[in-house]
Design a protein around this motif. Structure first.
Motif, mmCIF file in Angstrom:
data_model
loop_
_atom_site.group_PDB
_atom_site.id
_atom_site.type_symbol
_atom_site.label_atom_id
_atom_site.label_comp_id
_atom_site.label_asym_id
_atom_site.label_seq_id
_atom_site.Cartn_x
_atom_site.Cartn_y
_atom_site.Cartn_z
ATOM 1 N N ALA A 1 0.848 -1.193 0.000
ATOM 2 C CA ALA A 1 0.000 0.000 0.000
ATOM 3 C C ALA A 1 0.883 1.242 0.000
ATOM 4 C CB ALA A 1 -0.919 -0.032 1.218
ATOM 5 N N LEU A 2 0.268 2.394 -0.327
ATOM 6 C CA LEU A 2 1.023 3.642 -0.430
ATOM 7 C C LEU A 2 0.232 4.761 0.211
ATOM 8 C CD1 LEU A 2 3.588 4.981 -1.621
ATOM 9 C CD2 LEU A 2 2.229 5.494 -3.674
ATOM 10 N N HIS A 3 0.898 5.528 1.105
ATOM 11 C CA HIS A 3 0.270 6.662 1.791
ATOM 12 C C HIS A 3 1.030 7.935 1.419
ATOM 13 C CE1 HIS A 3 -2.323 4.225 4.525
ATOM 14 N NE2 HIS A 3 -1.352 3.319 4.342
ATOM 15 N N SER A 4 0.294 9.033 1.345
ATOM 16 C CA SER A 4 0.900 10.300 0.964
ATOM 17 C C SER A 4 1.741 10.858 2.100
ATOM 18 C CB SER A 4 -0.182 11.313 0.569
ATOM 19 O OG SER A 4 -1.006 11.591 1.704
ATOM 20 N N PHE B 1 1.037 3.836 -25.727
ATOM 21 C CA PHE B 1 -0.190 3.705 -24.934
ATOM 22 C C PHE B 1 0.202 3.351 -23.501
ATOM 23 C CE2 PHE B 1 -3.415 0.998 -22.975
ATOM 24 C CZ PHE B 1 -4.546 1.787 -23.089
ATOM 25 N N PHE B 2 -0.411 4.065 -22.515
ATOM 26 C CA PHE B 2 -0.123 3.826 -21.100
ATOM 27 C C PHE B 2 -1.442 3.623 -20.354
ATOM 28 C CE2 PHE B 2 3.442 6.369 -22.636
ATOM 29 C CZ PHE B 2 4.521 5.625 -22.192
ATOM 30 N N ASN B 3 -1.357 2.778 -19.324
ATOM 31 C CA ASN B 3 -2.537 2.469 -18.507
ATOM 32 C C ASN B 3 -2.087 2.223 -17.075
ATOM 33 O OD1 ASN B 3 -3.977 -0.308 -17.396
ATOM 34 N ND2 ASN B 3 -5.478 1.239 -18.058
ATOM 35 N N ILE B 4 -2.907 2.722 -16.108
ATOM 36 C CA ILE B 4 -2.630 2.498 -14.691
ATOM 37 C C ILE B 4 -3.929 2.062 -14.009
ATOM 38 C CG2 ILE B 4 -2.967 4.954 -14.154
ATOM 39 C CD1 ILE B 4 -0.899 4.541 -11.873
ATOM 40 N N ASN B 5 -3.781 1.057 -13.101
ATOM 41 C CA ASN B 5 -4.923 0.537 -12.342
ATOM 42 C C ASN B 5 -4.567 0.540 -10.859
ATOM 43 O OD1 ASN B 5 -6.685 -0.637 -14.688
ATOM 44 N ND2 ASN B 5 -4.641 -1.453 -15.053
ATOM 45 N N ILE B 6 -5.508 1.002 -10.031
ATOM 46 C CA ILE B 6 -5.270 1.044 -8.569
ATOM 47 C C ILE B 6 -6.566 0.616 -7.839
ATOM 48 C CG2 ILE B 6 -3.491 2.814 -8.736
ATOM 49 C CD1 ILE B 6 -6.796 3.909 -7.399
ATOM 50 N N HIS B 7 -6.387 0.391 -6.542
ATOM 51 C CA HIS B 7 -7.516 0.054 -5.665
ATOM 52 C C HIS B 7 -7.573 1.112 -4.568
ATOM 53 C CE1 HIS B 7 -10.092 -2.133 -2.845
ATOM 54 N NE2 HIS B 7 -10.377 -3.008 -3.829
ATOM 55 N N THR B 8 -8.762 1.749 -4.398
ATOM 56 C CA THR B 8 -8.891 2.822 -3.405
ATOM 57 C C THR B 8 -8.963 2.242 -1.996
ATOM 58 O OG1 THR B 8 -11.309 2.838 -3.534
ATOM 59 C CG2 THR B 8 -10.083 4.247 -5.088
ATOM 60 N N GLU C 1 -3.736 17.971 1.818
ATOM 61 C CA GLU C 1 -3.820 18.275 3.247
ATOM 62 C C GLU C 1 -4.381 17.083 4.029
ATOM 63 O OE1 GLU C 1 -6.078 21.787 3.719
ATOM 64 O OE2 GLU C 1 -4.625 23.081 2.711
ATOM 65 N N ARG C 2 -5.364 16.407 3.461
ATOM 66 C CA ARG C 2 -5.878 15.207 4.110
ATOM 67 C C ARG C 2 -5.195 13.974 3.528
ATOM 68 N NH1 ARG C 2 -12.121 15.566 1.915
ATOM 69 N NH2 ARG C 2 -11.644 15.800 -0.311
ATOM 70 N N GLU C 3 -5.362 12.855 4.172
ATOM 71 C CA GLU C 3 -4.609 11.658 3.824
ATOM 72 C C GLU C 3 -5.002 11.154 2.444
ATOM 73 O OE1 GLU C 3 -3.309 7.394 5.828
ATOM 74 O OE2 GLU C 3 -5.033 8.506 6.615
ATOM 75 N N ASN C 4 -3.985 10.781 1.692
ATOM 76 C CA ASN C 4 -4.142 10.268 0.333
ATOM 77 C C ASN C 4 -3.487 8.892 0.315
ATOM 78 O OD1 ASN C 4 -4.379 9.847 -2.392
ATOM 79 N ND2 ASN C 4 -2.847 11.379 -2.973
ATOM 80 N N ALA C 5 -4.218 7.847 -0.113
ATOM 81 C CA ALA C 5 -3.684 6.496 0.010
ATOM 82 C C ALA C 5 -4.207 5.599 -1.100
ATOM 83 C CB ALA C 5 -4.056 5.907 1.360
ATOM 84 N N ILE C 6 -3.458 4.484 -1.314
ATOM 85 C CA ILE C 6 -3.816 3.438 -2.277
ATOM 86 C C ILE C 6 -3.721 2.111 -1.544
ATOM 87 C CG2 ILE C 6 -3.208 2.335 -4.470
ATOM 88 C CD1 ILE C 6 -1.907 4.959 -5.298
ATOM 89 N N TYR C 7 -4.732 1.291 -1.728
ATOM 90 C CA TYR C 7 -4.775 0.023 -0.999
ATOM 91 C C TYR C 7 -4.059 -1.075 -1.784
ATOM 92 C CZ TYR C 7 -6.525 -4.245 1.120
ATOM 93 O OH TYR C 7 -6.609 -5.484 1.707
ATOM 94 N N SER C 8 -3.447 -2.018 -0.990
ATOM 95 C CA SER C 8 -2.866 -3.241 -1.535
ATOM 96 C C SER C 8 -2.497 -4.139 -0.363
ATOM 97 C CB SER C 8 -1.634 -2.939 -2.397
ATOM 98 O OG SER C 8 -1.204 -4.126 -3.044
ATOM 99 N N ASP C 9 -2.150 -5.393 -0.659
ATOM 100 C CA ASP C 9 -1.691 -6.294 0.398
ATOM 101 C C ASP C 9 -0.573 -7.171 -0.165
ATOM 102 O OD1 ASP C 9 -2.870 -8.487 -1.033
ATOM 103 O OD2 ASP C 9 -4.772 -8.084 -0.044
ATOM 104 N N ASP C 10 -0.014 -7.997 0.695
ATOM 105 C CA ASP C 10 1.128 -8.809 0.285
ATOM 106 C C ASP C 10 0.722 -10.068 -0.482
ATOM 107 O OD1 ASP C 10 2.705 -6.969 1.526
ATOM 108 O OD2 ASP C 10 2.822 -8.078 3.424
ATOM 109 N N VAL C 11 -0.581 -10.348 -0.566
ATOM 110 C CA VAL C 11 -1.034 -11.576 -1.228
ATOM 111 C C VAL C 11 -1.359 -11.307 -2.695
ATOM 112 C CG1 VAL C 11 -2.757 -13.420 -1.236
ATOM 113 C CG2 VAL C 11 -1.925 -12.470 0.946
#
Length: 260
Positions: A136-139, A175-182, A235-245
């Motif tokens: 995961a990634l936090h701002s 061509f570029f593409n990005i996928n994330i999970h909120t 100013e408020r928290e900005n994050a992307i979800y992920s896990d180790d699995v």
């Protein structure tokens, strides 16, 4: 009777006169011989010289010495016509290299050159990559590039895993593409960057449930251009979800058509 001869006596005066006569004849010769103690004359005479002795240095008349006269020639008056040019001399040795000069003004753009010969069809240019992230990634308080830890495809190693950036080695259209999970109740705010300029945004508002988000774009790239994903600073928290699995975050790109 015979006469008796008496011995003849010579007259003393006659005898003396016979003795002194040669002496008297030698006296003039003796008198003419110069005395050894007398100094020789200081000058000599020739038969054609005047008989009077020369004057002493103190009695000689003073002679006037004329000043030296030097002639000055004006060479400009005597200058002749210009002569013919002489032959070129032998070139001398090269001097020491001087310091580099300042950079000149950029010249005008040249005309477009002719198209080159067709390339080998067996050597088709291509470039493609596909990478993922398991963490995961936090701002934070500054912008940060998104890094990836999983490689699916990376043709020619054009994607730099240490910097999280794709480098263009084959100019053309990509061509570029990005996928994330909120993340639940957290904002998600990303930019897809071309060099240092934002191109497209991927945004999701805070929600009580997480969702998958995607963004795509085509870019015309020049040689050594960079394409990467930047997490926005808020100013408020900005994050992307992920896990180790499972892998929820992917970033993909490939060459559509090279520049002719």
């Amino acid at each position: 009777m015979g006469r008796t001869c008496k011995p003849h006596r010579e007259d003393p005066g006659v005898v003396m006169s016979g003795f002194f006569l040669p002496v008297l004849l030698l006296l003039p010769l003796v008198a003419s011989v110069p005395s050894p103690s007398r100094l020789p004359p200081k000058y000599c005479r020739r038969c054609c010289d005047h008989l009077e002795p020369p004057l002493s240095p103190s009695s000689r008349p003073v002679t006037y010495q004329a000043p030296e006269v030097r002639t000055f020639i004006n060479m400009t008056i005597l200058k002749g016509d210009k002569g013919d040019r002489g032959e070129r001399g032998t070139p001398g040795k090269a001097g020491a290299e001087g310091p580099p000069g300042s950079r000149g003004v950029v010249g005008p753009k040249g005309s477009k050159g002719q198209a080159g010969a067709p390339g080998d069809p067996c050597k088709t240019q291509n470039s493609a990559f596909s990478v993922g992230r398991r963490k995961a990634l936090h701002s934070v308080e500054y912008y940060q590039a998104m890094l990836f830890d999983t490689v699916f495809v990376n043709t020619g190693e054009h994607f730099n895993m240490f910097k999280g950036k794709f480098y263009c080695y084959v100019p053309g259209i990509y061509f570029f593409n990005i996928n994330i999970h909120t993340w639940n109740f957290k904002e998600t705010y990303l930019h897809l960057m071309h060099n240092e300029r934002e191109q497209v945004i991927l945004y999701a508002q805070p929600s009580d449930r997480s969702i998958m988000q995607s963004q795509s774009v085509m870019l015309n790239l020049e040689l050594n251009d960079e394409v990467w994903v930047r997490l926005y600073k808020r100013e408020r928290e900005n994050a992307i979800y992920s896990d180790d699995v499972d892998i929820y975050i992917t970033f993909n790109g490939y060459l559509v058509a090279p520049t002719v």
